[in-house]
Design a protein around this motif. Structure first.
Motif, PDB file in Angstrom:
ATOM      1  N   GLY A  43       0.784  -1.363  -0.191  1.00 55.89           N
ATOM      2  CA  GLY A  43      -0.164   0.209  -0.109  1.00 55.89           C
ATOM      3  C   GLY A  43       1.014   1.273  -0.056  1.00 55.89           C
ATOM      4  N   GLY A  44       0.218   2.116   0.071  1.00 54.79           N
ATOM      5  CA  GLY A  44       1.089   3.453   0.220  1.00 54.79           C
ATOM      6  C   GLY A  44       0.295   4.528  -0.945  1.00 54.79           C
ATOM      7  N   LYS A  45       1.031   5.435  -0.723  1.00 59.36           N
ATOM      8  CA  LYS A  45      -0.316   6.562  -1.210  1.00 59.36           C
ATOM      9  C   LYS A  45       0.160   6.597  -2.274  1.00 59.36           C
ATOM     10  CE  LYS A  45       1.135   9.512   1.992  1.00 59.36           C
ATOM     11  NZ  LYS A  45       1.201   8.422   2.776  1.00 59.36           N
ATOM     12  N   ARG A  46       1.880   6.115  -2.963  1.00 60.70           N
ATOM     13  CA  ARG A  46       2.157   6.474  -4.501  1.00 60.70           C
ATOM     14  C   ARG A  46       2.172   7.623  -5.162  1.00 60.70           C
ATOM     15  NH1 ARG A  46       3.838   1.408  -3.118  1.00 60.70           N
ATOM     16  NH2 ARG A  46       2.128   0.180  -3.546  1.00 60.70           N
ATOM     17  N   ILE A  47       2.314   8.694  -4.179  1.00 59.89           N
ATOM     18  CA  ILE A  47       2.303  10.059  -4.025  1.00 59.89           C
ATOM     19  C   ILE A  47       3.175  10.215  -5.573  1.00 59.89           C
ATOM     20  CG2 ILE A  47       3.160  12.639  -3.954  1.00 59.89           C
ATOM     21  CD1 ILE A  47       0.181  11.670  -2.495  1.00 59.89           C
ATOM     22  N   ARG A  48       5.059   9.463  -5.559  1.00 64.35           N
ATOM     23  CA  ARG A  48       5.563   9.815  -6.471  1.00 64.35           C
ATOM     24  C   ARG A  48       5.774   9.238  -8.284  1.00 64.35           C
ATOM     25  NH1 ARG A  48       6.445   8.878  -1.442  1.00 64.35           N
ATOM     26  NH2 ARG A  48       7.396  10.499  -0.305  1.00 64.35           N
ATOM     27  N   ILE A  76      12.817   2.887  -5.354  1.00 62.34           N
ATOM     28  CA  ILE A  76      13.777   3.370  -3.975  1.00 62.34           C
ATOM     29  C   ILE A  76      12.684   4.318  -2.857  1.00 62.34           C
ATOM     30  CG2 ILE A  76      15.081   5.865  -4.305  1.00 62.34           C
ATOM     31  CD1 ILE A  76      15.744   4.638  -6.973  1.00 62.34           C
ATOM     32  N   HIS A  77      12.182   5.006  -3.599  1.00 60.91           N
ATOM     33  CA  HIS A  77      11.620   5.325  -1.913  1.00 60.91           C
ATOM     34  C   HIS A  77      11.399   4.145  -1.043  1.00 60.91           C
ATOM     35  CE1 HIS A  77       8.240   7.037   0.746  1.00 60.91           C
ATOM     36  NE2 HIS A  77       7.558   6.569  -0.327  1.00 60.91           N
ATOM     37  N   THR A  78      10.679   3.087  -1.540  1.00 62.23           N
ATOM     38  CA  THR A  78       9.986   1.741  -0.452  1.00 62.23           C
ATOM     39  C   THR A  78      11.440   1.131   0.240  1.00 62.23           C
ATOM     40  OG1 THR A  78       8.208   1.115  -1.935  1.00 62.23           O
ATOM     41  CG2 THR A  78       8.687  -0.038  -0.025  1.00 62.23           C
ATOM     42  N   TYR A  79      12.917   1.813  -0.519  1.00 56.74           N
ATOM     43  CA  TYR A  79      14.119   0.811  -0.592  1.00 56.74           C
ATOM     44  C   TYR A  79      14.682   2.122   0.890  1.00 56.74           C
ATOM     45  CZ  TYR A  79      18.147   3.664  -0.677  1.00 56.74           C
ATOM     46  OH  TYR A  79      19.095   4.266  -0.398  1.00 56.74           O
ATOM     47  N   SER A  80      14.155   2.875   0.613  1.00 56.48           N
ATOM     48  CA  SER A  80      14.625   3.771   2.503  1.00 56.48           C
ATOM     49  C   SER A  80      13.779   3.795   3.194  1.00 56.48           C
ATOM     50  CB  SER A  80      14.380   6.057   1.313  1.00 56.48           C
ATOM     51  OG  SER A  80      13.211   6.255   1.091  1.00 56.48           O
ATOM     52  N   HIS A  83      14.721   0.741   4.700  1.00 54.04           N
ATOM     53  CA  HIS A  83      16.179   1.293   5.709  1.00 54.04           C
ATOM     54  C   HIS A  83      15.703   1.600   6.719  1.00 54.04           C
ATOM     55  CE1 HIS A  83      19.525  -0.822   2.658  1.00 54.04           C
ATOM     56  NE2 HIS A  83      18.461  -1.308   3.179  1.00 54.04           N
ATOM     57  N   ASP A  84      14.909   2.833   6.796  1.00 50.49           N
ATOM     58  CA  ASP A  84      14.708   3.798   8.016  1.00 50.49           C
ATOM     59  C   ASP A  84      14.212   3.315   8.683  1.00 50.49           C
ATOM     60  OD1 ASP A  84      14.748   6.405   8.613  1.00 50.49           O
ATOM     61  OD2 ASP A  84      12.528   6.738   8.895  1.00 50.49           O
ATOM     62  N   ASP A  85      13.118   1.877   8.474  1.00 50.35           N
ATOM     63  CA  ASP A  85      12.773   1.385   9.229  1.00 50.35           C
ATOM     64  C   ASP A  85      13.739   0.123  10.843  1.00 50.35           C
ATOM     65  OD1 ASP A  85      10.216   2.472   9.136  1.00 50.35           O
ATOM     66  OD2 ASP A  85       9.645   0.866   7.641  1.00 50.35           O
ATOM     67  N   LYS A 186      16.364  15.497   2.081  1.00 50.33           N
ATOM     68  CA  LYS A 186      15.415  13.747   2.593  1.00 50.33           C
ATOM     69  C   LYS A 186      13.878  13.235   1.898  1.00 50.33           C
ATOM     70  CE  LYS A 186      13.359  12.687   6.581  1.00 50.33           C
ATOM     71  NZ  LYS A 186      13.368  12.755   7.980  1.00 50.33           N
ATOM     72  N   THR A 187      13.058  14.706   2.400  1.00 52.34           N
ATOM     73  CA  THR A 187      11.778  14.567   1.223  1.00 52.34           C
ATOM     74  C   THR A 187      11.913  14.907   0.176  1.00 52.34           C
ATOM     75  OG1 THR A 187      11.627  14.619   3.765  1.00 52.34           O
ATOM     76  CG2 THR A 187       9.539  14.584   2.574  1.00 52.34           C
ATOM     77  N   GLY A 188      12.569  16.367   0.481  1.00 55.35           N
ATOM     78  CA  GLY A 188      12.577  17.169  -0.992  1.00 55.35           C
ATOM     79  C   GLY A 188      12.725  16.270  -2.601  1.00 55.35           C
ATOM     80  N   GLN A 226       3.603  19.061   7.118  1.00 56.57           N
ATOM     81  CA  GLN A 226       1.950  18.181   7.168  1.00 56.57           C
ATOM     82  C   GLN A 226       3.204  16.211   8.151  1.00 56.57           C
ATOM     83  OE1 GLN A 226      -0.624  19.238   7.102  1.00 56.57           O
ATOM     84  NE2 GLN A 226      -1.774  17.023   7.283  1.00 56.57           N
ATOM     85  N   ASP A 227       3.854  16.042   7.352  1.00 55.63           N
ATOM     86  CA  ASP A 227       4.309  14.552   8.640  1.00 55.63           C
ATOM     87  C   ASP A 227       4.883  14.798   9.436  1.00 55.63           C
ATOM     88  OD1 ASP A 227       4.483  12.040   7.106  1.00 55.63           O
ATOM     89  OD2 ASP A 227       6.428  12.083   8.259  1.00 55.63           O
ATOM     90  N   ASP A 228       5.215  16.010   9.929  1.00 57.72           N
ATOM     91  CA  ASP A 228       5.824  16.373  11.615  1.00 57.72           C
ATOM     92  C   ASP A 228       4.347  16.748  11.954  1.00 57.72           C
ATOM     93  OD1 ASP A 228       8.004  15.982  11.081  1.00 57.72           O
ATOM     94  OD2 ASP A 228       8.915  17.867  11.082  1.00 57.72           O
TER      95      ASP A 228
HETATM   96  C1  GRG Z   1      17.463   5.478   4.073  1.00 58.55           C
HETATM   97  C2  GRG Z   1      18.688   6.092   2.541  1.00 58.55           C
HETATM   98  C3  GRG Z   1      17.770   6.012   3.538  1.00 58.55           C
HETATM   99  C4  GRG Z   1      16.528   7.265   3.762  1.00 58.55           C
HETATM  100  C5  GRG Z   1      15.770   7.035   4.437  1.00 58.55           C
HETATM  101  C6  GRG Z   1      12.084   8.225   3.719  1.00 58.55           C
HETATM  102  C7  GRG Z   1      12.918   8.368   4.457  1.00 58.55           C
HETATM  103  C8  GRG Z   1      15.013   8.457   4.284  1.00 58.55           C
HETATM  104  C9  GRG Z   1      13.037   8.191   6.073  1.00 58.55           C
HETATM  105  C10 GRG Z   1      11.723   7.772   6.153  1.00 58.55           C
HETATM  106  C11 GRG Z   1      10.933   8.731   7.074  1.00 58.55           C
HETATM  107  C12 GRG Z   1      10.346   9.976   7.204  1.00 58.55           C
HETATM  108  C13 GRG Z   1       9.258  10.848   7.148  1.00 58.55           C
HETATM  109  C14 GRG Z   1      10.748  10.082   5.924  1.00 58.55           C
HETATM  110  C15 GRG Z   1      10.514  11.665   4.939  1.00 58.55           C
HETATM  111  C16 GRG Z   1      10.010  11.478   3.969  1.00 58.55           C
HETATM  112  C17 GRG Z   1       8.212  10.445   3.803  1.00 58.55           C
HETATM  113  C18 GRG Z   1       7.719  11.536   4.699  1.00 58.55           C
HETATM  114  C19 GRG Z   1       8.082   9.052   3.819  1.00 58.55           C
HETATM  115  C20 GRG Z   1       6.538   9.126   3.861  1.00 58.55           C
HETATM  116  O1  GRG Z   1       6.407   8.984   1.938  1.00 58.55           O
HETATM  117  P1  GRG Z   1       5.006   8.901   1.913  1.00 58.55           P
HETATM  118  O2  GRG Z   1       4.144   9.377   3.767  1.00 58.55           O
HETATM  119  O3  GRG Z   1       4.504   6.956   2.534  1.00 58.55           O
HETATM  120  O4  GRG Z   1       3.955   8.869   0.646  1.00 58.55           O
HETATM  121  P2  GRG Z   1       3.174   6.146   1.726  1.00 58.55           P
HETATM  122  O5  GRG Z   1       4.311   5.118   2.774  1.00 58.55           O
HETATM  123  O6  GRG Z   1       2.338   7.082   2.217  1.00 58.55           O
HETATM  124  O7  GRG Z   1       4.630   5.959   0.303  1.00 58.55           O
END
Ligand code: GRG
Length: 300
Positions: A43-48, A76-80, A83-85, A186-188, A226-228
């Motif tokens: 799942g996930g929002k598939r925003i990118r 790439i987004h999913t790998y991040s 790893h972040d988890d 990180k996000t942008g 918004q995430d914060d």
């Molecule tokens: C481990 C190299 C490495 C990077 C990690 C993306 C990231 C960097 C960490 C995840 C934690 C986090 C809050 C990242 C900021 C980007 C973000 C809000 C990710 C979540 O993206 P969504 O909300 O997720 O699009 P879904 O699950 O909807 O795809």
């Protein structure tokens, strides 16, 4: 436009594309393909990929090569996220409403699944050369953006500062600048890359690519603020991942620096600027504008 219905249709389409591009689950190493699928198809929002596809169409793109890059970006987004988890990073047990990859498959396979997704993302994006050989120059440029924005000058760089620098004393006088740096990278970076790749593959001019990079930067900034906000105001059930994780990790956030009310106002302002920039392009950007608007009020 019935935005919600259209968005759901697009997400369903993107998930079909993802399913087509994920590797077959076979061979002695089959467990890694299973872990890749588990994390990507959670799942996930598939925003990118949505932003990439819509930008591509906005600039007149009609080909199939975009699909490889949409799938690559989500990998790439999913790998991040995988790893972040991990225990060495945020050590989270839930993501996208289910157990995290390392909890299900073990930490070793969690690490390898992230690595595999990153590598396979490039294998997938490069399939575009076979689909549209006449577009090789644009595909090469798109690959450059994909690699650069996910690397040390992009997402990885932002994550490094987030885990190593942001909490240290030497930055307490310029927390706002450091936080801005983390958000932009990180996000942008991946959001910028998504829109730039859409524009590049559709044949947009250099000026248009730079303008769309700025639109992506604004969307990314608003998205992370918004995430914060949601980390404080939402619930684990709604988000599908633990709330109050910033507090747990003793992170300085946009909300701790600016307060909840100002943070909300800033999400609106920065998103409004992104919409104005898009309108200036005088193309059909109706869906993108609605999406940016919807992200301001997103609840997950
Ligand atoms: C481990 C190299 C490495 C990077 C990690 C993306 C990231 C960097 C960490 C995840 C934690 C986090 C809050 C990242 C900021 C980007 C973000 C809000 C990710 C979540 O993206 P969504 O909300 O997720 O699009 P879904 O699950 O909807 O795809």
């Amino acid at each position: 436009m019935n935005f919600k219905a259209e968005q759901l249709e697009k997400i369903a389409y993107i998930e079909t594309v993802l399913g087509e591009y994920l590797p077959q689950k076979e061979g002695l190493q089959k467990i890694i393909m299973e872990a890749m699928e588990y994390s990507v198809m959670a799942g996930g929002k598939r925003i990118r990929p949505t932003l990439m596809w819509e930008t591509y169409k906005m600039y007149g793109g009609t080909g199939e090569e975009i699909h490889c890059f949409m799938a690559a970006m989500e990998m790439i987004h999913t790998y991040s996220l995988v790893h972040d988890d991990l225990p060495a990073m945020d050590n989270d047990d839930y993501r996208r409403g289910r157990k995290t990859t390392h909890i299900v498959y073990g930490e070793d396979i969690g690490i390898l699944a992230g690595d595999a997704l990153l590598n396979y993302a490039f294998e997938t994006a490069m399939k575009a050369f076979d689909i549209a050989p006449q577009q090789s120059l644009q595909i090469g440029k798109a690959l450059q953006v994909l690699a650069g924005k996910s690397g040390i000058y992009g997402m990885i760089g932002g994550q490094v500062v987030d885990v190593k620098v942001s909490g240290t004393q030497n930055h307490k006088d310029n927390n706002k600048e450091v936080l801005d740096f983390i958000f932009r990278l990180k996000t942008g970076a991946l959001i910028e890359a998504s829109m730039m790749i859409g524009a590049i593959l559709a044949g947009a001019t250099q000026e248009e690519i730079e303008e769309i990079e700025q639109v992506g930067a604004n969307i990314g900034m608003a998205f992370q603020i918004q995430d914060d906000i949601l980390d404080i105001t939402s619930t684990t059930e709604v988000l599908g991942k633990p709330v109050h994780s910033d507090e747990k990790n003793e992170k300085i956030t946009y909300v701790t620096l600016h307060g909840l009310e100002q943070s909300r106002l800033d999400v609106e302002k920065i998103s409004g600027e992104a919409i104005s920039l898009l309108k200036k392009q005088e193309k059909n950007s109706e869906f993108l504008e609605c999406l940016i608007e919807a992200l301001i009020y997103r609840e997950k």
